[in-house]
Motif scaffolding. Structure first.
Motif, PDB file in Angstrom:
ATOM      1  N   GLN A 193       0.835  -1.194   0.000  1.00 55.87           N
ATOM      2  CA  GLN A 193       0.000   0.000   0.000  1.00 55.87           C
ATOM      3  C   GLN A 193       0.873   1.247   0.000  1.00 55.87           C
ATOM      4  O   GLN A 193       2.018   1.221   0.460  1.00 55.87           O
ATOM      5  CB  GLN A 193      -0.955   0.020   1.200  1.00 55.87           C
ATOM      6  CG  GLN A 193      -0.284   0.130   2.541  1.00 55.87           C
ATOM      7  CD  GLN A 193      -1.243   0.151   3.725  1.00 55.87           C
ATOM      8  OE1 GLN A 193      -0.851   0.571   4.796  1.00 55.87           O
ATOM      9  NE2 GLN A 193      -2.454  -0.325   3.577  1.00 55.87           N
ATOM     10  N   LEU A 194       0.320   2.326  -0.524  1.00 59.52           N
ATOM     11  CA  LEU A 194       0.959   3.625  -0.406  1.00 59.52           C
ATOM     12  C   LEU A 194       0.647   4.213   0.955  1.00 59.52           C
ATOM     13  O   LEU A 194      -0.416   3.967   1.529  1.00 59.52           O
ATOM     14  CB  LEU A 194       0.461   4.568  -1.508  1.00 59.52           C
ATOM     15  CG  LEU A 194       0.813   4.186  -2.941  1.00 59.52           C
ATOM     16  CD1 LEU A 194       0.152   5.150  -3.917  1.00 59.52           C
ATOM     17  CD2 LEU A 194       2.324   4.166  -3.142  1.00 59.52           C
ATOM     18  N   ASN A 195       1.575   5.007   1.458  1.00 56.08           N
ATOM     19  CA  ASN A 195       1.399   5.625   2.764  1.00 56.08           C
ATOM     20  C   ASN A 195       2.106   6.957   2.797  1.00 56.08           C
ATOM     21  O   ASN A 195       3.030   7.215   2.011  1.00 56.08           O
ATOM     22  CB  ASN A 195       1.968   4.723   3.868  1.00 56.08           C
ATOM     23  CG  ASN A 195       0.874   4.082   4.700  1.00 56.08           C
ATOM     24  OD1 ASN A 195       0.056   4.789   5.286  1.00 56.08           O
ATOM     25  ND2 ASN A 195       0.836   2.763   4.740  1.00 56.08           N
ATOM     26  N   SER A 196       1.686   7.802   3.737  1.00 55.11           N
ATOM     27  CA  SER A 196       2.424   9.034   4.001  1.00 55.11           C
ATOM     28  C   SER A 196       2.668   9.159   5.492  1.00 55.11           C
ATOM     29  O   SER A 196       1.886   8.668   6.314  1.00 55.11           O
ATOM     30  CB  SER A 196       1.658  10.264   3.486  1.00 55.11           C
ATOM     31  OG  SER A 196       0.513  10.531   4.272  1.00 55.11           O
ATOM     32  N   PHE A 197       3.755   9.813   5.829  1.00 54.68           N
ATOM     33  CA  PHE A 197       4.069  10.191   7.209  1.00 54.68           C
ATOM     34  C   PHE A 197       4.061  11.704   7.218  1.00 54.68           C
ATOM     35  O   PHE A 197       4.772  12.343   6.431  1.00 54.68           O
ATOM     36  CB  PHE A 197       5.427   9.630   7.621  1.00 54.68           C
ATOM     37  CG  PHE A 197       5.872  10.049   8.994  1.00 54.68           C
ATOM     38  CD1 PHE A 197       5.040   9.920  10.088  1.00 54.68           C
ATOM     39  CD2 PHE A 197       7.141  10.574   9.198  1.00 54.68           C
ATOM     40  CE1 PHE A 197       5.452  10.310  11.364  1.00 54.68           C
ATOM     41  CE2 PHE A 197       7.568  10.960  10.461  1.00 54.68           C
ATOM     42  CZ  PHE A 197       6.718  10.823  11.542  1.00 54.68           C
ATOM     43  N   ASN A 198       3.235  12.280   8.076  1.00 53.71           N
ATOM     44  CA  ASN A 198       2.954  13.711   8.021  1.00 53.71           C
ATOM     45  C   ASN A 198       3.433  14.443   9.267  1.00 53.71           C
ATOM     46  O   ASN A 198       3.569  13.851  10.345  1.00 53.71           O
ATOM     47  CB  ASN A 198       1.442  13.934   7.876  1.00 53.71           C
ATOM     48  CG  ASN A 198       0.851  13.170   6.717  1.00 53.71           C
ATOM     49  OD1 ASN A 198       1.474  13.057   5.662  1.00 53.71           O
ATOM     50  ND2 ASN A 198      -0.336  12.632   6.899  1.00 53.71           N
ATOM     51  N   SER A 199       3.609  15.734   9.110  1.00 51.14           N
ATOM     52  CA  SER A 199       3.865  16.591  10.257  1.00 51.14           C
ATOM     53  C   SER A 199       2.560  16.800  11.025  1.00 51.14           C
ATOM     54  O   SER A 199       1.476  16.501  10.507  1.00 51.14           O
ATOM     55  CB  SER A 199       4.404  17.938   9.793  1.00 51.14           C
ATOM     56  OG  SER A 199       3.358  18.704   9.210  1.00 51.14           O
TER      57      SER A 199
END
Length: 344
Positions: A78-84
């Motif tokens: 899966q695609l993922n993001s890690f965010n501020s």
């Protein structure tokens, strides 16, 4: 880059313009032309992997990332993001499982910083985060005969996009005819040779980046960290965000943008003319915003027909008007190209 792997690639004709890219003698657009015409094999040195291991690994990542990691199956990616905390993307990544471990492939230029930052969240969780680059490398295969090349090398062929197959190496299917192979360093040279023997032509980093652009798949690199919320990079459209999971850093901003419908920027695919290199982070201008920047370049690569293709985040009103310029209000005009998915 692992020294033995670099030595092997050099013996195959590779050169290394910088720490994170590889070339095989091609001029600026030959690599993209190879992709457009046949099957290529690419050392994915612009990407690097973090391995999350331990009994709490899945829950740990689930609590930090934008997608529902708890629902990630043993043979899925899966695609993922890690965010501020402000909802801005610090990293985009492809995540898949290898046994009980989780592999996180992201831009190599942010890998070390993300490994350090993610490690700060471990605390008492039973999870370890490791640089997987000391043990494995990533190889990309793309083209109509990519599946046959995998089969000839004794590897499984995942049946659907973002499915995986396991064996002497892990294989992730990105889309119809594109695969990422994560292989132990001890197997890398032999697999590479088998791919080439089956007809895959070696190509460099820019060829793979052009394919990402063609597929509308963004990569967050250091110049654009903390510039965009996930929806600006179309992550909600390409499966990188779950709106049905619990909290994670930046979740409130991402959810508010989704439910209140206040998104004013999206990511678009454009073409820049010969001589107009769209460097990552370059401002985009449009008549409806005058001297004020209307967006930024996310990624760019030489196009087979000349010039450059790029992904840009841009004010939707500017894109609707069909006029955008690179670097200055009177800079080179950009032509809009279609994406393989609807912006909705």
């Amino acid at each position: 880059m692992n020294a033995s792997w670099q030595t092997h690639l050099a013996a195959q004709g590779a050169s290394f313009p910088d720490e994170f890219s590889v070339r095989f003698g091609e001029d600026e657009r030959q690599g993209a032309s190879l992709v457009a015409q046949g099957t290529v094999v690419v050392p994915l040195e612009h990407l690097r992997v973090i391995r999350a291991t331990g009994e709490d690994a899945g829950a740990f990542l689930h609590n930090l990332f934008s997608n529902d990691v708890k629902k990630l199956g043993a043979n899925e990616a899966q695609l993922n993001s890690f965010n501020s905390p402000k909802g801005r993307m610090l990293a985009s990544m492809l995540v898949w499982r290898q046994g009980s471990d989780y592999l996180l492939a992201m831009s190599a230029d942010i890998h070390a910083a993300m490994l350090k930052k993610l490690s700060m969240y471990v605390l008492r969780s039973k999870v370890r985060l490791l640089d997987d680059g000391s043990d494995s490398v990533l190889i990309g295969l793309a083209g109509s005969q990519a599946g046959a090349a995998l089969e000839a090398a004794g590897l499984g062929i995942p049946g659907a996009p973002r499915a995986t197959a396991s064996g002497i190496a892990s294989v992730v299917r990105l889309d119809g005819a594109r695969f990422v192979v994560s292989t132990p360093i001890s197997e890398a040279a032999a697999l590479w040779n088998k791919f080439v023997a089956s007809g895959a032509v070696p190509a460099g980093t820019q060829a793979w980046q052009w394919l990402d652009i063609r597929e509308g798949l963004p990569t967050v690199t250091q110049p654009v960290q903390e510039e965009f919320v996930a929806q600006m990079l179309n992550f909600d459209l390409i499966g990188g965000v779950s709106f049905n999971k619990g909290c994670y850093p930046g979740q409130e901003i991402v959810a508010r943008t989704h439910y209140l419908g206040k998104l004013k920027k999206r990511m678009y695919r454009v073409h820049a003319p010969v001589g107009a290199l769209p460097a990552v982070g370059t401002d985009i201008y449009a008549p409806d915003f005058g001297d004020q920047s209307a967006g930024k370049v996310v990624s760019a690569a030489p196009a087979p027909e000349g010039g450059y293709d790029a992904l840009v985040v841009l004010q939707s009103s500017s894109a609707d008007a069909g006029q955008a310029h690179l670097g200055a209000p009177d800079g080179p005009a950009l032509a809009f190209l279609p994406l393989p998915y609807a912006l909705g």
